[in-house]
Write a protein that holds these residues in place. Structure first.
Motif, PDB file in Angstrom:
ATOM      1  N   LYS A  17     -12.437 -11.466 -15.927  1.00 34.06           N
ATOM      2  CA  LYS A  17     -10.990 -11.571 -15.860  1.00 34.06           C
ATOM      3  C   LYS A  17     -10.410 -10.415 -15.041  1.00 34.06           C
ATOM      4  N   ILE A  21      -8.274 -10.789 -11.592  1.00 37.00           N
ATOM      5  CA  ILE A  21      -6.914 -10.275 -11.465  1.00 37.00           C
ATOM      6  C   ILE A  21      -6.820  -9.261 -10.344  1.00 37.00           C
ATOM      7  N   THR A  64      -2.608  -8.206  -5.625  1.00 34.39           N
ATOM      8  CA  THR A  64      -2.635  -9.668  -5.570  1.00 34.39           C
ATOM      9  C   THR A  64      -1.367 -10.148  -4.853  1.00 34.39           C
ATOM     10  N   LEU A  66       0.975 -12.000  -5.953  1.00 31.08           N
ATOM     11  CA  LEU A  66       2.142 -11.825  -6.825  1.00 31.08           C
ATOM     12  C   LEU A  66       2.634 -10.386  -6.776  1.00 31.08           C
ATOM     13  N   GLN A  67       1.692  -9.447  -6.825  1.00 28.20           N
ATOM     14  CA  GLN A  67       2.085  -8.036  -6.785  1.00 28.20           C
ATOM     15  C   GLN A  67       2.756  -7.699  -5.469  1.00 28.20           C
ATOM     16  N   LEU A  70       6.295  -8.917  -5.696  1.00 30.62           N
ATOM     17  CA  LEU A  70       7.102  -8.041  -6.552  1.00 30.62           C
ATOM     18  C   LEU A  70       7.394  -6.715  -5.861  1.00 30.62           C
TER      19      LEU A  70
ATOM     20  N   ASP B 159      -1.995  -9.834 -20.549  1.00 30.10           N
ATOM     21  CA  ASP B 159      -2.874  -9.279 -19.520  1.00 30.10           C
ATOM     22  C   ASP B 159      -2.259  -9.435 -18.136  1.00 30.10           C
ATOM     23  N   GLU B 160      -1.769 -10.633 -17.867  1.00 34.29           N
ATOM     24  CA  GLU B 160      -1.182 -10.857 -16.545  1.00 34.29           C
ATOM     25  C   GLU B 160      -0.015  -9.903 -16.316  1.00 34.29           C
ATOM     26  N   PHE B 163      -1.374  -6.225 -15.802  1.00 40.03           N
ATOM     27  CA  PHE B 163      -2.049  -5.873 -14.557  1.00 40.03           C
ATOM     28  C   PHE B 163      -1.215  -6.169 -13.324  1.00 40.03           C
ATOM     29  N   GLN B 164      -0.382  -7.213 -13.422  1.00 42.98           N
ATOM     30  CA  GLN B 164       0.375  -7.573 -12.232  1.00 42.98           C
ATOM     31  C   GLN B 164       1.667  -6.782 -12.130  1.00 42.98           C
ATOM     32  N   VAL B 165       2.340  -6.635 -13.245  1.00 43.16           N
ATOM     33  CA  VAL B 165       3.719  -6.139 -13.164  1.00 43.16           C
ATOM     34  C   VAL B 165       3.837  -4.644 -13.436  1.00 43.16           C
ATOM     35  N   PRO B 167       1.940  -1.804 -13.018  1.00 40.48           N
ATOM     36  CA  PRO B 167       1.777  -0.800 -11.952  1.00 40.48           C
ATOM     37  C   PRO B 167       2.858  -0.903 -10.886  1.00 40.48           C
TER      38      PRO B 167
END
Lengths: 283, 226
Positions: A17, A21, A64, A66-67, A70, B159-160, B163-165, B167
């Motif tokens: 996972k 990610i 990623t 998405l990042q 953002l 988790d999403e 890790f995504q938002v 940082p």
């Protein structure tokens, strides 16, 4: 009693996972020495500050899609609200630049001087150029004008932010070179580092380099101009910037480090740049 | 925790004083409440309350003391500034020390707390052993820490988001991507609720329990030295 946290590793499912990610090739822990199962071709490299390198180059932060989205939205918003956050402009630049950087690199590769720059990878810093030497040059030289730019505003050529979010290591130097040359563009165009000057330089950069961050800055920056500057901007500076952007030589192919002693007016002529509407540092 | 008068608290990795200030405010408000109710009941009953008794009750509350221990001097200084600004001048002391090797004698505290600190320690078992050593018999160990979400759906959302938002927010708001990346990873590396409970038991604590907050995003573990 053996320390539990050193021995324990993540379950394989969780590890997969993580990889999905983060889309990393290699994964090691951060600074506390716990080793996880790693399947890297690159292997882990320890950077100077003790952290483990995670991406393709030192300082790389893999992100990623998405990042990236953002980051684009967030850094753009923060840059408008707080223009002093230079790191937000840098982040916005990094995240949006990939296509433009490829094109810039191609243009550099098809020019003899551009090729030299890509091969030498010169870095402008206080260890490669002496500020005192620049100050000792003649009044009308490019180097002296750059010295005025640095000293009048208290800038240092060392203060360029590292590249973090560009994923292709081949393009990292191009981005870094652009960041370093930004101040030199100010000098060769004759623009001060105030809001008006920055907008003008961003226009030239946007036209020549095609970087989305420059285009955004050029379009949005003028919103924050004072009314007196705005008038000036629309009637004089903007048309001047557009002309220079279109007619000027591709500025990333200029080996600035060899031009310190050159007469500034001469250099501008060679680069196809009109002199500025007013001298930034009248003597 | 529900501290009673005269409690001595050791707050580890609590340099900025969050737990310490809440503890002091709680015991002081308790003592105010107690003297107020004592006054009320005595006035109602027409009994002259002995002033000495009254001050004894609040005096015992003023015996409550918190020692804030942190390995990082800068954090302690933040805490000290906050204490001065809030007007807290007594009942608190500041100690620089390593949670794995506390500069404290055995059996000296009634309660040991560590809030969002144990995750960052290199040897968690040593920290818990030290906690056992410095607590008096009957003393309580309390640990507040990020933990694991058991519900798979919630966990994947969490988790999403982590890790995504997180940082990204760290970079935009605090210009610090790396610290927040470390944060979300260290949360996953830390033991889950049951494993940590096992460690606490192994170190000698009894009546070890935990309470999940927000579906397990955070857990409060508690154990007694019996």
């Amino acid at each position: 009693m053996a320390s539990v946290c050193v021995k324990k590793s993540l379950s394989y499912v969780k590890y997969l996972k993580f990889r999905r990610i983060l889309k990393l090739n290699c994964f090691s822990s951060t600074s506390f020495g716990v080793r996880l199962h790693s399947t890297s071709q690159i292997g882990s490299v320890t950077e100077e500050d003790g952290a483990t390198q995670r991406g393709q180059y030192r300082g790389h932060r893999p992100t990623t899609p998405l990042q990236k989205t953002l980051l684009t939205l967030g850094s753009a918003a923060m840059a408008i609200l707080h223009p002093d956050r230079g790191d937000m402009i840098a982040t916005l630049g990094d995240v949006t630049a990939e296509t433009a950087l490829k094109q810039i690199k191609q243009k550099m590769e098809s020019d003899p001087i551009g090729q030299q720059i890509l091969r030498d990878q010169p870095v402008i810093s206080t260890s490669t150029i002496s500020i005192d030497y620049l100050g000792s040059l003649g009044d009308n030289t490019f180097g002296k004008e750059y010295w005025r730019f640095l000293t009048k505003h208290g800038f240092s050529p060392d203060a360029r932010l590292p590249v973090h979010y560009v994923d292709d290591p081949e393009l990292v130097y191009v981005m870094l070179r652009y960041r370093q040359c930004h101040d030199l563009f100010h000098t060769v165009l004759g623009m001060r580092p105030n809001m008006l000057g920055e907008c003008v330089v961003k226009w030239v950069e946007a036209i020549q380099l095609g970087l989305p961050m420059c285009a955004m800055g050029a379009l949005v920056g003028p919103i924050r101009l004072m009314p007196k500057h705005r008038q000036n901007y629309l009637t004089t500076y903007l048309p001047w910037a557009l002309r220079n952007g279109q007619n000027g030589k591709f500025l990333m192919n200029v080996y600035f480090e060899r031009e310190w002693e050159r007469d500034l007016a001469d250099l501008r002529q060679e680069l196809g740049l009109e002199p500025p509407p007013e001298e930034p540092y009248p003597r | 925790m529900s501290p009673r008068p005269g409690t001595k608290l050791l707050d580890v990795a609590g340099g900025t004083g969050d737990i310490a200030f809440r503890f002091l405010n709680y015991v002081r408000s308790q003592s105010d409440f107690n003297s107020l109710t004592a006054l009320q009941t005595s006035t109602e009953q027409g009994v002259d309350i002995n002033e000495d008794e009254n001050s004894q009750v609040s005096g015992r509350s003023r015996d409550c003391h918190v020692t804030v221990c942190d390995i990082n001097q800068s954090m302690l200084e933040v805490g000290m500034n906050r204490a001065t600004q809030s007007g807290i001048t007594s009942g608190i002391s500041w100690l620089k020390g390593n949670a794995e090797c506390l500069p404290i004698e055995d059996n000296s505290f009634d309660v040991y707390t560590i809030a969002f600190g144990i995750r960052n320690c290199t040897h968690i078992d040593k920290v818990v052993e030290e906690a056992y050593r410095v607590l008096r018999p009957g003393g309580r160990f309390m640990c507040l820490e990020f933990s694991h979400v058991s519900n798979p759906l919630l966990r994947s959302v969490y988790d999403e988001y982590s890790f995504q938002v997180i940082p990204v927010l760290g970079q935009i708001l605090a210009a610090d991507w790396d610290s927040y990346q470390y944060l979300v990873e260290s949360i996953r590396q830390f033991q889950n609720q049951e494993d940590f409970k096992r460690i606490i038991r192994t170190c000698g604590f009894r009546a070890v329990t935990y309470e999940n907050l927000t579906f397990g995003v955070v857990a409060i573990h508690s154990g007694f030295k019996l």
